[in-house]
Design a protein around this motif. Sequence first.
Motif, PDB file in Angstrom:
ATOM      1  N   LYS A  63      -9.473 -19.377 -51.195  1.00 49.18           N
ATOM      2  CA  LYS A  63      -9.703 -19.434 -49.749  1.00 49.18           C
ATOM      3  C   LYS A  63      -8.678 -18.575 -49.003  1.00 49.18           C
ATOM      4  O   LYS A  63      -9.030 -17.848 -48.068  1.00 49.18           O
ATOM      5  N   THR A  64      -7.417 -18.642 -49.418  1.00 50.15           N
ATOM      6  CA  THR A  64      -6.377 -17.812 -48.817  1.00 50.15           C
ATOM      7  C   THR A  64      -6.678 -16.331 -49.031  1.00 50.15           C
ATOM      8  O   THR A  64      -6.502 -15.501 -48.134  1.00 50.15           O
ATOM      9  N   ILE A  65      -7.161 -16.005 -50.219  1.00 52.37           N
ATOM     10  CA  ILE A  65      -7.508 -14.613 -50.530  1.00 52.37           C
ATOM     11  C   ILE A  65      -8.667 -14.142 -49.652  1.00 52.37           C
ATOM     12  O   ILE A  65      -8.633 -13.033 -49.100  1.00 52.37           O
ATOM     13  N   TYR A  66      -9.687 -14.972 -49.488  1.00 56.91           N
ATOM     14  CA  TYR A  66     -10.808 -14.601 -48.618  1.00 56.91           C
ATOM     15  C   TYR A  66     -10.341 -14.345 -47.189  1.00 56.91           C
ATOM     16  O   TYR A  66     -10.851 -13.445 -46.507  1.00 56.91           O
ATOM     17  N   ASP A  67      -9.385 -15.121 -46.733  1.00 53.01           N
ATOM     18  CA  ASP A  67      -8.872 -14.925 -45.369  1.00 53.01           C
ATOM     19  C   ASP A  67      -8.211 -13.562 -45.205  1.00 53.01           C
ATOM     20  O   ASP A  67      -8.088 -13.053 -44.079  1.00 53.01           O
ATOM     21  N   MET A  68      -7.785 -12.966 -46.302  1.00 50.82           N
ATOM     22  CA  MET A  68      -7.140 -11.654 -46.266  1.00 50.82           C
ATOM     23  C   MET A  68      -8.125 -10.501 -46.466  1.00 50.82           C
ATOM     24  O   MET A  68      -7.738  -9.328 -46.373  1.00 50.82           O
ATOM     25  N   PHE A  69      -9.385 -10.810 -46.755  1.00 51.06           N
ATOM     26  CA  PHE A  69     -10.374  -9.750 -46.953  1.00 51.06           C
ATOM     27  C   PHE A  69     -10.534  -8.933 -45.662  1.00 51.06           C
ATOM     28  O   PHE A  69     -10.419  -9.481 -44.555  1.00 51.06           O
ATOM     29  N   PRO A  70     -10.849  -7.651 -45.775  1.00 48.15           N
ATOM     30  CA  PRO A  70     -11.159  -6.865 -44.576  1.00 48.15           C
ATOM     31  C   PRO A  70     -12.492  -7.308 -43.975  1.00 48.15           C
ATOM     32  O   PRO A  70     -13.279  -7.993 -44.643  1.00 48.15           O
ATOM     33  N   PRO A  71     -12.776  -6.949 -42.728  1.00 47.33           N
ATOM     34  CA  PRO A  71     -14.079  -7.289 -42.134  1.00 47.33           C
ATOM     35  C   PRO A  71     -15.219  -6.757 -43.003  1.00 47.33           C
ATOM     36  O   PRO A  71     -15.138  -5.633 -43.519  1.00 47.33           O
ATOM     37  N   PRO A  72     -16.278  -7.522 -43.194  1.00 45.99           N
ATOM     38  CA  PRO A  72     -17.352  -7.119 -44.115  1.00 45.99           C
ATOM     39  C   PRO A  72     -18.033  -5.803 -43.738  1.00 45.99           C
ATOM     40  O   PRO A  72     -18.578  -5.128 -44.615  1.00 45.99           O
ATOM     41  N   GLU A  73     -17.997  -5.431 -42.467  1.00 51.66           N
ATOM     42  CA  GLU A  73     -18.633  -4.171 -42.070  1.00 51.66           C
ATOM     43  C   GLU A  73     -17.862  -2.946 -42.561  1.00 51.66           C
ATOM     44  O   GLU A  73     -18.381  -1.818 -42.489  1.00 51.66           O
ATOM     45  N   ARG A  74     -16.673  -3.147 -43.085  1.00 47.91           N
ATOM     46  CA  ARG A  74     -15.862  -2.015 -43.549  1.00 47.91           C
ATOM     47  C   ARG A  74     -16.147  -1.624 -44.996  1.00 47.91           C
ATOM     48  O   ARG A  74     -15.640  -0.611 -45.471  1.00 47.91           O
ATOM     49  N   TYR A  75     -16.939  -2.414 -45.712  1.00 49.49           N
ATOM     50  CA  TYR A  75     -17.215  -2.055 -47.106  1.00 49.49           C
ATOM     51  C   TYR A  75     -18.626  -2.491 -47.495  1.00 49.49           C
ATOM     52  O   TYR A  75     -19.155  -3.475 -46.984  1.00 49.49           O
ATOM     53  N   ASP A  76     -19.223  -1.714 -48.395  1.00 51.63           N
ATOM     54  CA  ASP A  76     -20.550  -2.063 -48.912  1.00 51.63           C
ATOM     55  C   ASP A  76     -20.560  -2.166 -50.438  1.00 51.63           C
ATOM     56  O   ASP A  76     -21.610  -2.294 -51.050  1.00 51.63           O
ATOM     57  N   ARG A  77     -19.383  -2.075 -51.035  1.00 49.40           N
ATOM     58  CA  ARG A  77     -19.241  -2.303 -52.472  1.00 49.40           C
ATOM     59  C   ARG A  77     -17.949  -3.070 -52.729  1.00 49.40           C
ATOM     60  O   ARG A  77     -16.899  -2.733 -52.184  1.00 49.40           O
ATOM     61  N   TYR A  78     -18.065  -4.120 -53.520  1.00 50.24           N
ATOM     62  CA  TYR A  78     -16.933  -4.991 -53.828  1.00 50.24           C
ATOM     63  C   TYR A  78     -16.680  -4.910 -55.325  1.00 50.24           C
ATOM     64  O   TYR A  78     -17.573  -5.178 -56.136  1.00 50.24           O
ATOM     65  N   ILE A  79     -15.454  -4.538 -55.704  1.00 44.64           N
ATOM     66  CA  ILE A  79     -15.128  -4.304 -57.103  1.00 44.64           C
ATOM     67  C   ILE A  79     -13.936  -5.146 -57.510  1.00 44.64           C
ATOM     68  O   ILE A  79     -12.858  -5.032 -56.917  1.00 44.64           O
ATOM     69  N   GLU A  80     -14.121  -5.991 -58.503  1.00 44.79           N
ATOM     70  CA  GLU A  80     -13.005  -6.742 -59.068  1.00 44.79           C
ATOM     71  C   GLU A  80     -12.505  -5.998 -60.302  1.00 44.79           C
ATOM     72  O   GLU A  80     -13.184  -5.926 -61.322  1.00 44.79           O
ATOM     73  N   VAL A  81     -11.316  -5.438 -60.201  1.00 48.42           N
ATOM     74  CA  VAL A  81     -10.782  -4.564 -61.241  1.00 48.42           C
ATOM     75  C   VAL A  81     -10.321  -5.356 -62.458  1.00 48.42           C
ATOM     76  O   VAL A  81     -10.493  -4.934 -63.593  1.00 48.42           O
ATOM     77  N   PHE A  82      -9.714  -6.521 -62.219  1.00 46.05           N
ATOM     78  CA  PHE A  82      -9.275  -7.417 -63.286  1.00 46.05           C
ATOM     79  C   PHE A  82     -10.004  -8.751 -63.064  1.00 46.05           C
ATOM     80  O   PHE A  82      -9.438  -9.705 -62.530  1.00 46.05           O
ATOM     81  N   GLY A  83     -11.245  -8.826 -63.487  1.00 45.83           N
ATOM     82  CA  GLY A  83     -12.115  -9.931 -63.089  1.00 45.83           C
ATOM     83  C   GLY A  83     -11.684 -11.291 -63.587  1.00 45.83           C
ATOM     84  O   GLY A  83     -11.889 -12.296 -62.913  1.00 45.83           O
ATOM     85  N   GLY A  84     -11.107 -11.360 -64.796  1.00 48.26           N
ATOM     86  CA  GLY A  84     -10.658 -12.642 -65.328  1.00 48.26           C
ATOM     87  C   GLY A  84     -11.768 -13.678 -65.329  1.00 48.26           C
ATOM     88  O   GLY A  84     -12.921 -13.394 -65.665  1.00 48.26           O
TER      89      GLY A  84
END
Length: 248
Positions: free
Chosen positions: A17-38
Amino acid sequence: MTNSPIPRIGGKRLLRKTIYDMFPPPERYDRYIEVFGGGGWVLLGKDKHAPLEVYNDADGELVNLMRCIKYHEGELRKEINGYFNSREMFFDAIAQLQCRGFTDIQRAARYFLKMRISYGANGREFGCSSKPLQKSIEYLSTVSERLSSVVIERKNYDDLIKVYDRPTAFFYCDPPYYKAEKLYDVPFDEADHLQLKQYLSNIKGLFLLSYNDDPFIRELYKDYHIDAIERSNNLSSGKYKELLIRNY
C-alpha cells in the motif's frame, strides 16, 4: 486484490500500500514493468496497473512456476495435490529440483512446495509448521486469472530495461537488498547494484526502486528522491528500515 501464490524473502506484502502511494499518476505511463518480480505482491495487488504489464525475474524456477500458474493451473493443482507438509517431502523437493528430466509442471509443483513450507520463505530450511497446503492450492486459480494478460519474462535486469524502456514506461524495481544477496538463488553482487543504477539513470521512462536503508545505497542514489519507511520485521521483533527511490 490478489495475493502472491508463495511466500518469498523480500516480499512486499506489508509494504505494497505504501508503494502504491508512491506510484506516479496513471496517466503518465501505459506500460508497467516489474524488473525483479519475486513473489509478485506488488503486481498482483491491483486488478490492472497499465494496458501492458510485465512480470520478470532472473530465477528460472520462479518464472516457471508463474508460467505454469498462468497457462497450466489445473494440471499444476493436480500435481501439488499429491504433496503434503512434511520434512521428507520438503527435502525431496529440494533434491529433485537439482535433477533433470522433470516436466515444467512437475518442477513448478516442487518449487511451490519448497517455498510454501520452508522456514521464513528461505527455501532451505523446513518450516516445522502445521499449516495444510490445501487453501494455497485452491488459491492458484485466482492467481492464474490475474496473470492471464500479464507478459511473463525471464531476463536479466539490463536486457529487460533495454527492451521495454519508453517515455511512457514505469519500472518498479525490487532487487536483492545490499549485503543480503546471499539469501537469493540468483547471483547479484556490488557490481550489479552499480550497474542497475547506471541503467536506471539513463532510462526514458520512470522508475520506483525499493532498497534496504544503507549508506551505500543512499550515496548511490543521492541525486534522486529518497523516502525512508519502516515495516515490521518478519522474522523478529522490531522494525526494518527501507528506502523508496524514484526519478519523478
